[in-house]
Design an enzyme around this catalytic site. Structure first.
Site, PDB file in Angstrom:
ATOM      1  N   SER A  70       3.269  19.690 -11.248  1.00  0.00           N
ATOM      2  CA  SER A  70       1.829  18.986 -11.613  1.00  0.00           C
ATOM      3  C   SER A  70       1.009  20.298 -11.603  1.00  0.00           C
ATOM      4  O   SER A  70      -0.435  19.935 -12.153  1.00  0.00           O
ATOM      5  CB  SER A  70       1.485  17.893 -10.807  1.00  0.00           C
ATOM      6  OG  SER A  70       2.045  16.812 -11.377  1.00  0.00           O
ATOM      7  N   LYS A  73      -1.235  20.933 -14.802  1.00  0.00           N
ATOM      8  CA  LYS A  73      -2.410  20.145 -15.361  1.00  0.00           C
ATOM      9  C   LYS A  73      -3.448  20.991 -15.109  1.00  0.00           C
ATOM     10  O   LYS A  73      -4.442  20.721 -15.752  1.00  0.00           O
ATOM     11  CB  LYS A  73      -2.429  18.875 -14.339  1.00  0.00           C
ATOM     12  CG  LYS A  73      -1.484  17.937 -14.342  1.00  0.00           C
ATOM     13  CD  LYS A  73      -1.721  16.576 -13.812  1.00  0.00           C
ATOM     14  CE  LYS A  73      -0.964  15.383 -13.739  1.00  0.00           C
ATOM     15  NZ  LYS A  73       0.596  15.741 -13.467  1.00  0.00           N
ATOM     16  N   ASP A 163      13.199   8.446 -16.603  1.00  0.00           N
ATOM     17  CA  ASP A 163      12.028   8.199 -15.968  1.00  0.00           C
ATOM     18  C   ASP A 163      11.254   7.284 -16.962  1.00  0.00           C
ATOM     19  O   ASP A 163      10.135   6.650 -16.524  1.00  0.00           O
ATOM     20  CB  ASP A 163      11.261   9.503 -15.951  1.00  0.00           C
ATOM     21  CG  ASP A 163      11.530  10.311 -14.943  1.00  0.00           C
ATOM     22  OD1 ASP A 163      12.332   9.922 -14.011  1.00  0.00           O
ATOM     23  OD2 ASP A 163      11.488  11.657 -14.995  1.00  0.00           O
ATOM     24  N   SER A 313      -3.251  12.942  -9.966  1.00  0.00           N
ATOM     25  CA  SER A 313      -2.077  13.450 -10.672  1.00  0.00           C
ATOM     26  C   SER A 313      -1.527  12.951 -12.047  1.00  0.00           C
ATOM     27  O   SER A 313      -0.548  12.577 -11.773  1.00  0.00           O
ATOM     28  CB  SER A 313      -1.025  14.127  -9.825  1.00  0.00           C
ATOM     29  OG  SER A 313      -0.462  15.169 -10.483  1.00  0.00           O
ATOM     30  N   ASN A 315      -0.310  11.728 -15.296  1.00  0.00           N
ATOM     31  CA  ASN A 315       0.527  12.417 -16.366  1.00  0.00           C
ATOM     32  C   ASN A 315      -0.053  12.115 -17.725  1.00  0.00           C
ATOM     33  O   ASN A 315      -0.164  13.042 -18.786  1.00  0.00           O
ATOM     34  CB  ASN A 315       2.110  12.168 -16.241  1.00  0.00           C
ATOM     35  CG  ASN A 315       2.483  12.935 -15.312  1.00  0.00           C
ATOM     36  OD1 ASN A 315       2.048  13.879 -14.552  1.00  0.00           O
ATOM     37  ND2 ASN A 315       3.468  12.260 -14.633  1.00  0.00           N
ATOM     38  N   GLY A 424       2.043  19.499  -6.639  1.00  0.00           N
ATOM     39  CA  GLY A 424       2.928  18.961  -7.453  1.00  0.00           C
ATOM     40  C   GLY A 424       4.340  18.883  -7.147  1.00  0.00           C
ATOM     41  O   GLY A 424       4.700  19.677  -6.274  1.00  0.00           O
TER      42      GLY A 424
END
Length: 478
Positions: A70, A73, A163, A313, A315, A424
């Protein structure tokens, strides 16, 4: 026993860091912390610099390429903030080909998205209320979901199929609603052995449910699981819940939806029906270029959206942000990850970042195909630091020991409240980067990438925390 040893080692790292603070250089102390046996077989990359003097305080494998998780990002956020500005906002509009006449829309009503990743049910409620206030009583045509602001690639490159039913892997669309998730509430039946009761909200008719969940004996553990069949709004419930369990937060589970634009338009159709406005069906399409604006809802500015992305965080927000950059910077104004990435890389290259050491395939870092070197990432953080909008980015980051994903890290240390970070994690890849002040108030920038460790993520996290604590308790050199 293994987990106990790992936990003890993680705790002892902080003590080791305290012991080391008064000895040796920062680099030598970091090397001692990286000797953690739990990291054996993995690879670590570290860069630490002073933002005041530019001095490199530590380098460890700075030019190898790592999966950033992450931390990706921040690559998205920094370029988007620089290119679009902190006041940029999303507009979701209701459009019609013809003006309202005698309380009627002659033709279709278009719900046109602009890629807003934080559009709420309440925003659609507001649009329905505005339409009613305009005196609309009927629509002769359909409700048309227009998601053409973005391309039709709803998943990032390399995302893992298992996922996809879950919140962190929601489909990415030019028309999103409620982060493209529905909720299903599961409660026990009347007696042991009964099927569990299920309620899908807010659009139960849009989902089919296969209920394999059962009611267990009093006090039995909750093993309920909900998943979605790929490509369908078909939910499967398995496991059991105790007959005496009272409804609580754990009873309600969020699950991603298939085809977010249709989901958003279906919710609008529901609210219009409740407001007494008749229409035909819900379809997908593109609004005419000369369509008339009837109502719109505007998102909070990018400065607010950034915090909504970075602190937890998120997505979906990251993916929408990168595609938004593509829509704004591309010649055809259709958002794609590729165009957004190219715009980002051009900006980074112009600001002294080695883009040859960055391989960016999505906005969020969920893909394991993202790669970046610690040195290039540190260059990016330094470029961000020089921006006039840096405070906006800095304030959007989790604060160690205070909020976001860093809320429970390093409480009671000098790092608490003193370090703004991005962390992350994807399997076998853990990362931490950001800004911290030392004892003298000198601002340091740091990057820690750790890949290919096969232990629990608590081990690299403990090492990262020990290094961050080391930096917060260090002193500037004379």
């Amino acid at each position: 026993m293994k987990s106990f040893r790992i936990s003890c080692f993680a705790i002892s790292l902080l003590g080791l860091a305290s012991y080391c603070f008064a000895q040796d250089s920062i680099e030598s102390q970091v090397e001692k912390l990286l000797a953690n046996p739990g990291l054996k077989g993995g690879i670590q990359g570290i860069v630490i610099e002073s933002l005041k003097t530019g001095k490199v305080l530590c380098e460890h494998n700075p030019d190898l390429h790592f999966v950033p998780a992450s931390n990706n990002k921040l690559l998205t956020a920094t370029a988007t903030l620089a290119l679009l500005g902190p006041e940029y906002a999303y507009h979701t509009r209701l459009l019609a080909a013809k003006p309202i006449s005698d309380g009627k829309i002659d033709g279709d009503l278009y719900l046109k998205g602009s890629g807003d990743p934080i559009l709420l049910f309440a925003d659609i409620d507001g649009l329905a209320e505005k339409l009613k206030a305009l005196g609309v009583k009927s629509i002769s045509g359909n409700i048309v979901a227009d998601s053409s602001r973005f391309d039709n690639k709803v998943y990032g490159f390399g995302w893992e199929w298992d996922d996809m039913p879950f919140y962190y892997s929601a489909q990415v669309s030019g028309l999103n609603l409620n982060e493209n998730m529905a909720t299903i509430t599961v409660t026990p039946g009347k007696k042991v052995g009964d099927s569990v009761k299920t309620v899908v909200a807010p659009l139960p008719d849009e989902f089919e449910v296969i209920n394999k969940g059962t009611t267990g004996v009093k006090g039995s553990p909750d093993s309920i699981a909900v998943t979605r069949v790929l490509g369908k709004n078909l939910l499967v419930i398995t496991g059991s819940v105790a007959v005496d369990k009272k409804q609580d937060k754990k009873s309600t589970i969020s699950i991603t939806v298939e085809d977010p634009p249709l989901y958003a338009a279906s919710y609008l159709a529901l609210k219009l029906k409740q407001a007494g406005i008749r229409c035909k069906k819900v379809v997908e399409g593109i609004a005419p270029e000369n369509a008339e604006l009837l109502a719109e809802t505007v998102s909070p500015p990018l400065s607010v959206v950034l915090a909504r992305m970075n602190k937890p965080s998120d997505n979906l927000i990251a993916e929408c942000m990168l595609k938004t950059l593509g829509a704004e910077m591309g010649s055809k104004h259709i958002g794609s990850t590729e165009i957004g990435r190219d715009a980002s890389m051009a900006w980074y290259k112009a600001h002294g970042v080695d883009t040859g050491a960055i391989h960016m395939v999505d906005g969020s870092g969920l893909s394991r195909h993202n790669l970046v070197s610690p040195r290039a990432y540190c260059q990016m953080l330094k470029a961000a630091y020089k921006l006039p909008t840096f405070k906006t980015l800095y304030d959007s980051l989790p604060i160690v020991g205070v909020d976001g994903t860093a809320k429970n890290r390093l409480k009671g240390t000098l790092a608490q409240g003193n370090s703004h970070i991005k962390d992350g994690y994807v399997q076998f890849a853990s990362s931490l980067s950001g800004y911290v002040k030392n004892r003298n108030g000198e601002e340091l920038v740091f990057v820690m990438f750790m890949n290919n460790h096969t232990t629990s993520n608590s081990v690299p996290t403990a090492v990262q925390d020990a290094i961050l604590r080391l930096l917060s308790e260090s002193k500037s050199e004379p």
